[in-house]
Design a protein around this motif. Structure first.
Motif, short mmCIF file in Angstrom:
data_model
loop_
_atom_site.label_atom_id
_atom_site.label_comp_id
_atom_site.label_asym_id
_atom_site.label_seq_id
_atom_site.Cartn_x
_atom_site.Cartn_y
_atom_site.Cartn_z
N PRO B 86 65.94 -45.24 87.97
CA PRO B 86 66.76 -44.01 87.97
C PRO B 86 68.10 -44.18 87.26
O PRO B 86 69.11 -43.66 87.70
N LEU B 87 68.11 -44.91 86.14
CA LEU B 87 69.38 -45.19 85.47
C LEU B 87 69.98 -43.93 84.84
O LEU B 87 71.17 -43.64 85.00
N GLY B 92 73.95 -39.67 84.65
CA GLY B 92 74.30 -38.25 84.60
C GLY B 92 75.26 -37.88 85.71
O GLY B 92 76.27 -37.19 85.50
N ALA B 93 74.96 -38.36 86.94
CA ALA B 93 75.83 -38.06 88.08
C ALA B 93 77.22 -38.67 87.85
O ALA B 93 78.25 -38.05 88.16
N THR B 121 71.60 -38.19 90.89
CA THR B 121 70.75 -37.33 90.07
C THR B 121 71.44 -35.99 89.89
O THR B 121 72.44 -35.70 90.55
N ILE B 122 70.87 -35.19 88.98
CA ILE B 122 71.39 -33.85 88.71
C ILE B 122 70.31 -32.87 89.15
O ILE B 122 69.15 -33.00 88.74
N ALA B 123 70.69 -31.90 89.98
CA ALA B 123 69.70 -30.94 90.48
C ALA B 123 70.15 -29.53 90.11
O ALA B 123 71.05 -28.98 90.73
N GLN B 220 77.35 -33.02 77.35
CA GLN B 220 77.34 -34.49 77.38
C GLN B 220 75.95 -35.01 77.73
O GLN B 220 75.47 -35.97 77.13
N LEU B 221 75.30 -34.34 78.69
CA LEU B 221 73.95 -34.75 79.07
C LEU B 221 72.98 -34.53 77.91
O LEU B 221 72.02 -35.29 77.74
#
Lengths: 405, 365
Positions: B86-87, B92-93, B121-123, B220-221
């Motif tokens: 989960p890198l 991202g977070a 993570t991003i949700a 950025q993501l």
């Protein structure tokens, strides 16, 4: 990462800018109407002479042959500044970009001394006589014949797609001197006088309506053996060095050619049944496509400049440039003309749409000139990705015995 | 002019490539696919050991304080190797907190994320057809959050999520500890990077920055994801290239046929266009340039073009073997769908690109 010049580059750019401002004043805007050919040639010669006197010709060439002995970065900086103007260019790009480097690499010192300085000053114009009606992508299939006669050679045959042949004084011509050798082995390169008896130049009218190229017919044209470039039978190797000397591979899109901004301007003026064109999803997707390709190539060139700026060789990614640029030009122009409906079809001189119509016509040629889309994909696949070459059944057979499969 | 990655980033890229060549790649991806694992825990421990989650975290918060160049090459190499860790979600977070977090939020979360103690993570997705910048149905109410987000990449292993919420100014962010939040696996097209449905039920949550920050974060993501897509795309191409040099049909290596080699040349062309835009995006991000809006959108679009074409034509050029369960082609074909869905589609970003160009033209006028 940064997009700035090094201090040395900035100094040179300032010097070039000042010189161009002082000398190219009449070319800051595009000409009201395109120059007639003779006017173009006269203006080109005058501009070349000015550049030569100021030390802006042969910027990367050794001083020994009349160059400036500077780096590719200097040449690029000059080109960038020059291309902000509308000075006449093109008349010398093949001669100085390809022919003269071949002359000073493969010609005798006497021949180089006779031809190189005058070419640099722009007094003599050169053309490159390679392609033939039966030998385009497959250049090594040429049939123009040179036969030895004492101290001279006698040339018969036909060349085609020769830019500026009708305004050239000299050319380099690749001929077949041995029909019993395999195709790549029987070739020899010569310097030929374009005004010699037996030379005939005929313009080709292109489908775009313009006449940028010529056919050149050779009937018993005599060339002295001293004007041979490289050894007899070594013409293919000499031709390869010519092709390697093509202008620094950072050309990209033709100067002042329409791009994504043109498409945005055209779309902004169009109202469709489903509202303003700029609000239509298909239009926006096409603008994005054009931006990705155009700007992608520009940024790829910046990668090359970065390499050159630190004294390294540009990477293989530069090989994608023309194949992307030409097709993008065609697709963008075609879409803009589609969107313009009837106004994209009728020709109105001087309009934005006329430029796009010109771009549409010219792009069809650009996809062929200097390596077709298909040949360029072969080159990427074989030289960059290392895939095996096409099978060449004609490679080892004497040229005179070749039969198509 | 220096339009190239920094030397430090190149060194990191080489090290990452070497490490992941040995430790990750399709066989490792397959192990996760064939199991009920959420990720490769042993590999994740080694990745943390390498200090990669700490890359962008400032030294004051226990990180390495590296630049965007380094973040981009890590994304590229994770993309290339398909490493089931989960890198990128965690990175991202971290970017969200760096961009929009208060000092307290930074001090609370960054050290944990840098050390691997927390996984981020991003949700944003809510299981429907909406884009990342459409108004979410979830909203912060009295410091809590209720409702569901799905699919959330790495949502089964994450311990903290950046969740998009409705606000008066548009979608904004909240930071939520996933302690005690109920979650279940969501079946998706990607079988190597499992996604989850997160169900919030009066879950404590803190606002993180403003609606503007979320839009900026997506840019950025988009740059990070472009590098990931580029790595994934190049891996699929290299695999196909090796096959084209080896496979024989009609008495020849198939790579001799122009029908084959021209597809590989097109993969290269799309990849190099994408790389140029990805570099530009990386520059605009690090320079804090207004240029980030078009540059990030262009990087996203160009990278999705490269990955889609390469993933699809890789199966095609492999022929029947490429369509089998046992072959690795499916990883790239499926990952393309994951990368698309993680941040919005090609057509969404192409539209954002044109909006950015219109804005720039208006500003110049």
């Amino acid at each position: 990462m940064d997009f700035n010049d090094t201090p040395q580059e900035a100094d040179y750019r300032a010097q070039v800018k000042a010189w161009i401002a002082a000398n190219a004043g009449e070319y800051l805007n595009p000409p009201a109407k395109p120059w007639a050919l003779d006017d173009f040639v006269a203006r080109s010669k005058a501009w070349q002479a000015k550049k030569h006197a100021a030390g802006y010709v042969g910027i990367t060439w050794p001083k020994a042959v009349g160059g400036q002995g500077l780096s590719p970065m200097h040449q690029i900086i000059f080109n960038q500044e020059e291309s902000r103007t509308h000075v006449p260019t093109g008349l010398y790009s093949i001669g100085l970009g390809m022919c003269i480097p071949t002359v000073f690499t493969h010609g005798s010192p006497e021949v180089a001394a006779r031809y190189v300085p005058r070419a640099l000053k722009g007094e003599e114009v050169w053309c490159q006589l390679f392609s033939e009606p039966v030998a385009g992508s497959d250049l090594a299939s040429i049939r123009t014949r040179a036969v030895r006669d004492g101290d001279e050679w006698v040339i018969n045959g036909q060349k085609v797609w020769t830019s500026f042949a009708h305004k050239s004084d000299f050319g380099i011509v690749v001929c077949r001197t041995d029909f019993d050798a395999p195709k790549h082995k029987g070739l020899t390169m010569f310097i030929v006088d374009m005004h010699a008896p037996g030379m005939e130049v005929r313009g080709i009218k292109q489908m775009s309506g313009g006449s940028d190229f010529n056919e050149v017919f050779f009937t018993d044209v005599r060339v002295k053996d001293t004007h041979r470039l490289g050894d007899v039978g070594e013409g293919w190797k000499v031709a390869l060095t010519t092709l390697m000397h093509e202008r620094l591979a950072v050309g990209g899109k033709p100067r002042h050619a329409p791009g994504y901004q043109t498409l945005m301007t055209v779309a902004a003026g169009i109202e469709t049944d489903s509202g303003p064109a700029m609000e239509r999803a298909d239009v926006r997707q096409r603008i994005a496509d054009t931006y990705i390709a155009d700007e992608g190539i520009k940024l790829t060139q910046m990668r090359a400049l970065s390499a050159l700026s630190r004294g390294a060789m540009p990477g293989p990614e530069q090989s994608i440039s023309k194949v992307v640029v030409a097709k993008t030009m065609q697709d963008m122009a075609s879409f803009a003309l589609d969107l313009s409906e009837a106004s994209g079809f009728a020709v109105e001189p001087g309009s934005d749409l006329e430029k796009l119509q010109g771009s549409y016509m010219w792009s069809a040629g650009l996809r062929i000139a200097g390596g077709t889309d298909e040949i360029l994909r072969n080159i990427i696949a074989e030289r960059v990705l290392g895939l095996p070459g096409d099978l060449r059944p004609d490679k080892d057979t004497p040229f005179s015995q070749l039969k198509p499969l | 002019m220096n339009f190239d990655l920094s030397d430090d980033a190149k060194t990191l890229k080489e090290a990452a490539r070497k490490f992941l060549d040995a430790r990750a790649g399709p066989p490792v991806a397959r192990k996760v696919m064939d199991s009920s694992d959420t990720h490769d825990a042993a590999l994740w421990a080694e990745v943390v050991e390498q200090g990669w989650p700490a890359a962008r975290v400032p030294e004051a918060h226990g990180g390495l304080g590296l630049g965007t160049d380094e973040a981009c090459v890590l994304a590229e190499e994770i993309g290339r190797s398909l490493a089931p860790v989960p890198l990128l979600s965690t990175m991202g977070a971290i970017e969200a907190i760096l961009l929009a977090g208060t000092d307290a939020q930074k001090a609370n979360w960054l050290p944990k994320l840098a050390s691997g103690q927390a996984v981020g993570t991003i949700a944003w997705a809510e299981g429907d057809a909406k884009s990342p910048t459409a108004m979410p149905s979830l909203a912060l109410s009295g410091g809590t959050l209720s409702g569901a987000k799905s699919p959330v990449a790495d949502g089964l292993v994450a311990t903290v999520a950046i969740v998009t919420v409705a606000s008066a100014d548009g979608p904004a962010m909240a930071i939520v500890s996933l302690d005690g939040v109920s979650r279940e696996k969501v079946e998706t097209l990607d079988l190597v990077r499992p996604s989850a449905r997160l169900q919030f039920d009066n879950t404590p949550a803190e606002a993180l920055g403003t609606a503007t920050d979320w839009v900026k974060l997506t840019e950025q993501l988009a740059v990070l994801a472009a590098w990931e897509a580029l790595g994934t795309s190049d891996a699929a191409r290299d695999m196909t290239l090796a096959y084209a040099k080896d496979r024989v049909a009609f008495g020849q290596r198939i790579g001799r046929y122009q029908g084959v080699k021209h597809k590989l040349a097109d993969m290269y062309i799309l990849s190099e266009l994408a790389r140029a835009h990805a570099l530009h995006g990386c520059w605009a991000w690090s320079a804090g340039a207004a240029e980030l809006s078009p540059a990030a959108a262009a990087a996203r679009v160009a990278s999705l073009d490269a990955l889609k074409y390469t993933a699809e034509e890789s199966v095609q050029l492999h022929g029947g073997i490429g369509f089998t369960w046992e072959h690795d082609c499916q990883f790239y074909y499926r990952r393309n769908r994951q990368i698309v869905s993680a941040l919005g589609s090609r057509s969404y970003w192409a539209d954002r690109l044109v909006r950015a160009l219109e804005q720039r033209n208006r500003a110049a006028a």
